[in-house]
Design a protein around this motif. Structure first.
Motif, PDB file in Angstrom:
ATOM      1  N   GLY A 395      22.044  14.372  27.846  1.00  0.00           N
ATOM      2  CA  GLY A 395      22.538  14.897  26.580  1.00  0.00           C
ATOM      3  C   GLY A 395      22.506  16.416  26.561  1.00  0.00           C
ATOM      4  N   TRP A 396      22.533  16.967  25.355  1.00  0.00           N
ATOM      5  CA  TRP A 396      22.569  18.415  25.178  1.00  0.00           C
ATOM      6  C   TRP A 396      21.172  19.008  25.308  1.00  0.00           C
ATOM      7  CZ3 TRP A 396      26.899  21.016  25.469  1.00  0.00           C
ATOM      8  CH2 TRP A 396      28.104  20.405  25.127  1.00  0.00           C
ATOM      9  N   VAL A 397      21.069  20.067  26.097  1.00  0.00           N
ATOM     10  CA  VAL A 397      19.800  20.736  26.386  1.00  0.00           C
ATOM     11  C   VAL A 397      19.894  22.176  25.885  1.00  0.00           C
ATOM     12  CG1 VAL A 397      18.307  21.566  28.241  1.00  0.00           C
ATOM     13  CG2 VAL A 397      19.327  19.283  28.381  1.00  0.00           C
ATOM     14  N   PRO A 398      18.945  22.642  25.063  1.00  0.00           N
ATOM     15  CA  PRO A 398      19.004  24.020  24.563  1.00  0.00           C
ATOM     16  C   PRO A 398      18.680  25.031  25.653  1.00  0.00           C
ATOM     17  CG  PRO A 398      16.971  22.963  23.849  1.00  0.00           C
ATOM     18  CD  PRO A 398      17.790  21.900  24.527  1.00  0.00           C
ATOM     19  N   VAL A 399      19.388  26.157  25.628  1.00  0.00           N
ATOM     20  CA  VAL A 399      19.197  27.228  26.609  1.00  0.00           C
ATOM     21  C   VAL A 399      19.226  28.564  25.870  1.00  0.00           C
ATOM     22  CG1 VAL A 399      20.058  28.328  28.704  1.00  0.00           C
ATOM     23  CG2 VAL A 399      20.349  25.863  28.388  1.00  0.00           C
ATOM     24  N   ASP A 400      18.149  29.320  25.955  1.00  0.00           N
ATOM     25  CA  ASP A 400      18.079  30.638  25.319  1.00  0.00           C
ATOM     26  C   ASP A 400      17.946  31.697  26.411  1.00  0.00           C
ATOM     27  OD1 ASP A 400      17.482  32.979  23.937  1.00  0.00           O
ATOM     28  OD2 ASP A 400      16.367  31.926  22.382  1.00  0.00           O
ATOM     29  N   ILE A 401      19.073  32.163  26.906  1.00  0.00           N
ATOM     30  CA  ILE A 401      19.056  33.114  28.013  1.00  0.00           C
ATOM     31  C   ILE A 401      18.406  34.432  27.611  1.00  0.00           C
ATOM     32  CG2 ILE A 401      21.425  33.806  27.452  1.00  0.00           C
ATOM     33  CD1 ILE A 401      19.773  33.872  30.923  1.00  0.00           C
ATOM     34  N   SER A 402      18.534  34.846  26.352  1.00  0.00           N
ATOM     35  CA  SER A 402      17.972  36.123  25.930  1.00  0.00           C
ATOM     36  C   SER A 402      16.449  36.097  25.963  1.00  0.00           C
ATOM     37  CB  SER A 402      18.450  36.484  24.528  1.00  0.00           C
ATOM     38  OG  SER A 402      18.202  37.837  24.242  1.00  0.00           O
ATOM     39  N   PHE A 403      15.843  35.006  25.502  1.00  0.00           N
ATOM     40  CA  PHE A 403      14.388  34.891  25.554  1.00  0.00           C
ATOM     41  C   PHE A 403      13.894  34.719  26.986  1.00  0.00           C
ATOM     42  CE2 PHE A 403      12.867  33.487  21.064  1.00  0.00           C
ATOM     43  CZ  PHE A 403      13.489  34.593  20.531  1.00  0.00           C
ATOM     44  N   GLY A 404      14.780  34.406  27.888  1.00  0.00           N
ATOM     45  CA  GLY A 404      14.387  34.282  29.291  1.00  0.00           C
ATOM     46  C   GLY A 404      14.176  35.610  29.979  1.00  0.00           C
ATOM     47  N   ARG A 405      14.539  36.698  29.303  1.00  0.00           N
ATOM     48  CA  ARG A 405      14.348  38.028  29.878  1.00  0.00           C
ATOM     49  C   ARG A 405      12.995  38.589  29.465  1.00  0.00           C
ATOM     50  NH1 ARG A 405      20.165  40.436  27.965  1.00  0.00           N
ATOM     51  NH2 ARG A 405      19.369  39.743  25.952  1.00  0.00           N
ATOM     52  N   GLY A 406      12.516  39.585  30.218  1.00  0.00           N
ATOM     53  CA  GLY A 406      11.275  40.234  29.848  1.00  0.00           C
ATOM     54  C   GLY A 406      10.129  39.830  30.743  1.00  0.00           C
ATOM     55  N   PRO A 407       8.931  40.357  30.468  1.00  0.00           N
ATOM     56  CA  PRO A 407       7.771  40.063  31.309  1.00  0.00           C
ATOM     57  C   PRO A 407       7.345  38.603  31.205  1.00  0.00           C
ATOM     58  CG  PRO A 407       7.106  41.250  29.325  1.00  0.00           C
ATOM     59  CD  PRO A 407       8.601  41.253  29.337  1.00  0.00           C
ATOM     60  N   GLU A 408       6.595  38.169  32.183  1.00  0.00           N
ATOM     61  CA  GLU A 408       6.113  36.790  32.186  1.00  0.00           C
ATOM     62  C   GLU A 408       5.141  36.551  31.038  1.00  0.00           C
ATOM     63  OE1 GLU A 408       6.697  33.894  33.828  1.00  0.00           O
ATOM     64  OE2 GLU A 408       8.474  35.000  34.433  1.00  0.00           O
ATOM     65  N   VAL A 409       5.069  35.309  30.592  1.00  0.00           N
ATOM     66  CA  VAL A 409       4.105  34.905  29.573  1.00  0.00           C
ATOM     67  C   VAL A 409       3.279  33.753  30.135  1.00  0.00           C
ATOM     68  CG1 VAL A 409       5.456  35.658  27.597  1.00  0.00           C
ATOM     69  CG2 VAL A 409       5.839  33.387  28.527  1.00  0.00           C
ATOM     70  N   PRO A 410       2.019  33.654  29.709  1.00  0.00           N
ATOM     71  CA  PRO A 410       1.128  32.638  30.289  1.00  0.00           C
ATOM     72  C   PRO A 410       1.354  31.250  29.715  1.00  0.00           C
ATOM     73  CG  PRO A 410      -0.070  33.953  28.680  1.00  0.00           C
ATOM     74  CD  PRO A 410       1.291  34.568  28.804  1.00  0.00           C
ATOM     75  N   ILE A 411       2.575  30.757  29.836  1.00  0.00           N
ATOM     76  CA  ILE A 411       2.892  29.385  29.458  1.00  0.00           C
ATOM     77  C   ILE A 411       3.617  28.747  30.621  1.00  0.00           C
ATOM     78  CG2 ILE A 411       3.047  29.826  26.978  1.00  0.00           C
ATOM     79  CD1 ILE A 411       6.087  29.998  27.315  1.00  0.00           C
ATOM     80  N   GLN A 412       3.642  27.456  30.676  1.00  0.00           N
ATOM     81  CA  GLN A 412       4.386  26.755  31.719  1.00  0.00           C
ATOM     82  C   GLN A 412       5.718  26.281  31.164  1.00  0.00           C
ATOM     83  OE1 GLN A 412       3.642  26.506  34.890  1.00  0.00           O
ATOM     84  NE2 GLN A 412       1.769  27.678  34.577  1.00  0.00           N
ATOM     85  N   PHE A 418      12.786  28.705  28.626  1.00  0.00           N
ATOM     86  CA  PHE A 418      14.001  28.842  27.820  1.00  0.00           C
ATOM     87  C   PHE A 418      15.259  28.484  28.593  1.00  0.00           C
ATOM     88  CE2 PHE A 418      10.841  31.660  25.921  1.00  0.00           C
ATOM     89  CZ  PHE A 418      10.854  31.192  24.628  1.00  0.00           C
ATOM     90  N   MET A 419      15.124  28.183  29.868  1.00  0.00           N
ATOM     91  CA  MET A 419      16.265  27.684  30.623  1.00  0.00           C
ATOM     92  C   MET A 419      16.637  26.280  30.173  1.00  0.00           C
ATOM     93  SD  MET A 419      16.658  27.132  34.734  1.00  0.00           S
ATOM     94  CE  MET A 419      16.203  28.809  35.173  1.00  0.00           C
ATOM     95  N   SER A 420      15.682  25.570  29.602  1.00  0.00           N
ATOM     96  CA  SER A 420      15.944  24.208  29.143  1.00  0.00           C
ATOM     97  C   SER A 420      15.083  23.868  27.932  1.00  0.00           C
ATOM     98  CB  SER A 420      15.666  23.208  30.267  1.00  0.00           C
ATOM     99  OG  SER A 420      14.327  23.365  30.756  1.00  0.00           O
ATOM    100  N   GLY A 421      14.824  24.869  27.097  1.00  0.00           N
ATOM    101  CA  GLY A 421      13.975  24.621  25.943  1.00  0.00           C
ATOM    102  C   GLY A 421      14.185  25.640  24.842  1.00  0.00           C
ATOM    103  N   ILE A 422      13.674  25.297  23.677  1.00  0.00           N
ATOM    104  CA  ILE A 422      13.768  26.163  22.513  1.00  0.00           C
ATOM    105  C   ILE A 422      12.519  25.956  21.676  1.00  0.00           C
ATOM    106  CG2 ILE A 422      14.932  24.483  20.993  1.00  0.00           C
ATOM    107  CD1 ILE A 422      16.794  26.801  20.139  1.00  0.00           C
TER     108      ILE A 422
END
Length: 478
Positions: A395-412, A418-422
């Motif tokens: 089905g449809w998968v959310p992608v937020d390319i803008s939030f994918g930019r920037g320094p790393e964050v300590p989450i998995q 944000f390549m496949s989440g929101i």
């Protein structure tokens, strides 16, 4: 820089059958290309006053004139103001040669209007967002982007809740109430003139946005569009009173729930290429989704080793996130082709890079579509755009390319979440771009692509953003 003005001029040329109408229109085009906005506006006024053109051509000409005003509002800074901003905020004085170099690289965005060089209103802070050499000259951290604070991201994603769908995880719900206010400036129109407004309203989504409820409105009579429209809106009218601003507001509540898909669990299932969904969301949608030679060559080079739809998404997403930093954007209505603009200028805001990603994916036969509304993180409330990608069997998968930019964050899995989440801090309003409104809008829109701030018009014409203001006030119930 190509703008939507050029496209409208071409439309007019195609629609002007009489030879005597072609020369004045060509002259307008020539003056705009030379940056002679005042002369171009005078020529438009002359053509319209002459009464020798059709209604559609007249409306296109009036929008060209309106667009000249929009461009001048965006490019309203002098060189002295740019230097002053850098001195006050970055603690050094740039030389003329540095300014010239930044202009040549397009890191410092400018254009000549009526014989004077004018800079984009946010050109100075953008310079330090997109140019590494400029950042090295300053001891001050670069200006912020549209990515919320890491603490909010961590809080949103630490506790994923498994769902029944393979590879899909649901995040904790966030319940919010909103008051959205749109205020038209005093005397923006004559007293007694009817103002018509379209305010943004949350869409109903069985997965990500539920419990949508309209609580109150400033006007007793209103029209609420349904979710069949690309833009969900609430329409109201009110007569202007001399010397007083005209205020419209709505109260509503909704529940937002983020989701994340583990791409490693998505099987590479072939698409049903005969389906309406596939045909619709792999098609061009001009002017902003087109498979030009530039798009084709870049996309092919990025995805040359990608074999599955997931791998195509990963390749395009990683390239965009790595090569096009966030920057405050020109008004979309003044850009002829947004993905081409991102590539040419090597920067883009959330909606600009979302359109580039959608275009690349569609060209490669991966269905993708636009979504937008607001990011509603506490302390970080703002307009925001993202995308969705379709995988057969998932089905449809959310992608937020803008939030994918920037320094790393300590989450998995880090920013590639944000390549496949929101996240759950969203207000979702639009399921497409450049759509129609209900009831229909008579005059050209202030925002010809997106819809987050609202739209206003009166009897004579559209009211642009400089004639009104907006405010989003949110309260959180959990």
């Amino acid at each position: 820089m190509r703008t939507v003005l050029n496209l409208l001029i071409l439309l007019l040329l195609a629609g002007c059958a009489a030879p005597k109408q072609q020369d004045p229109v060509k002259e307008i085009n020539k003056e705009i290309a030379a940056g002679n906005f005042t002369r171009a506006a005078e020529l438009v006024d002359s053509l319209v006053a002459g009464g020798q053109i059709g209604e559609l051509q007249q409306r296109n000409l009036l929008f060209i004139r309106d667009s000249l005003h929009r461009v001048k509002l965006d490019f309203n800074k002098t060189k002295e103001e740019i230097v002053e901003w850098i001195e006050n905020n970055r603690l050094f004085t740039p030389s003329d040669s540095l300014i010239d170099r930044w202009e040549l690289s397009k890191a410092l965005e400018c254009r000549v209007i009526d014989g004077e060089k004018r800079y984009f209103r946010n050109a100075a802070p953008n310079l330090f967002r997109v140019d590494a050499s400029a950042r090295e000259l300053s001891p001050v951290s670069p200006p912020s982007s549209d990515v919320p604070r890491d603490a909010l991201l961590i809080g949103a994603f630490n506790h994923k809740i498994s769902s029944d769908t393979k590879g899909k995880y649901l995040l904790p719900e966030k319940k919010m109430k909103a008051r959205y206010t749109l205020t038209v400036n005093a005397d923006a129109v004559p007293e007694g003139e009817l103002l018509k407004v379209w305010l943004p309203f949350p869409r109903k989504d069985i997965d990500r946005q539920t419990n949508v409820e309209l609580l109150a409105t400033s006007q007793p009579d209103y029209i609420l569009s349904d979710d069949k429209m690309a833009h969900t809106s609430l329409y109201m009218e009110q007569k202007a009173v001399a010397g007083e601003p005209t205020v419209f507001w709505i109260d509503f509540q909704f529940t937002s729930r983020g989701e994340w898909f583990d791409l490693s669990e998505i099987a590479p299932t072939p698409y049903d290429k005969s389906s309406a969904l596939f045909r619709t969301y792999t098609a061009e949608q001009k002017p902003h989704i087109g498979f030009s030679p530039t798009i084709q060559a870049l996309t092919d080079s990025i995805t040359r080793n990608a074999e599955t739809p997931v791998e195509i998404l990963q390749a395009a997403y990683r390239y965009i996130a790595s090569n096009y930093p966030w920057a405050s954007a020109l008004e979309y209505s003044t850009i002829a082709n947004i993905p081409e603009y991102v590539i040419e200028n090597r920067k883009g805001d959330c909606g600009q890079v979302a359109l580039l990603l959608i275009t690349m994916l569609r060209y490669k036969g991966v269905p993708a579509r636009w979504q937008s509304g607001w990011m509603t993180h506490p302390g970080e409330v703002n307009l925001h755009d993202w995308a969705e990608v379709y995988f057969e069997g998932t089905g449809w998968v959310p992608v937020d390319i803008s939030f994918g930019r920037g320094p790393e964050v300590p989450i998995q899995p880090g920013r590639e979440f944000f390549m496949s989440g929101i996240d759950s801090y969203r207000l979702y309003i639009n399921s497409g771009f450049s759509g129609e409104f209900y009831p229909p809008k008579k005059y050209p829109r202030s925002e010809t692509v997106d819809f987050q701030r609202g739209e206003v018009e009166s009897g004579p014409w559209n009211l642009y953003f400089d004639q009104w203001r907006y405010r989003m006030e949110l309260t959180y119930n959990n």
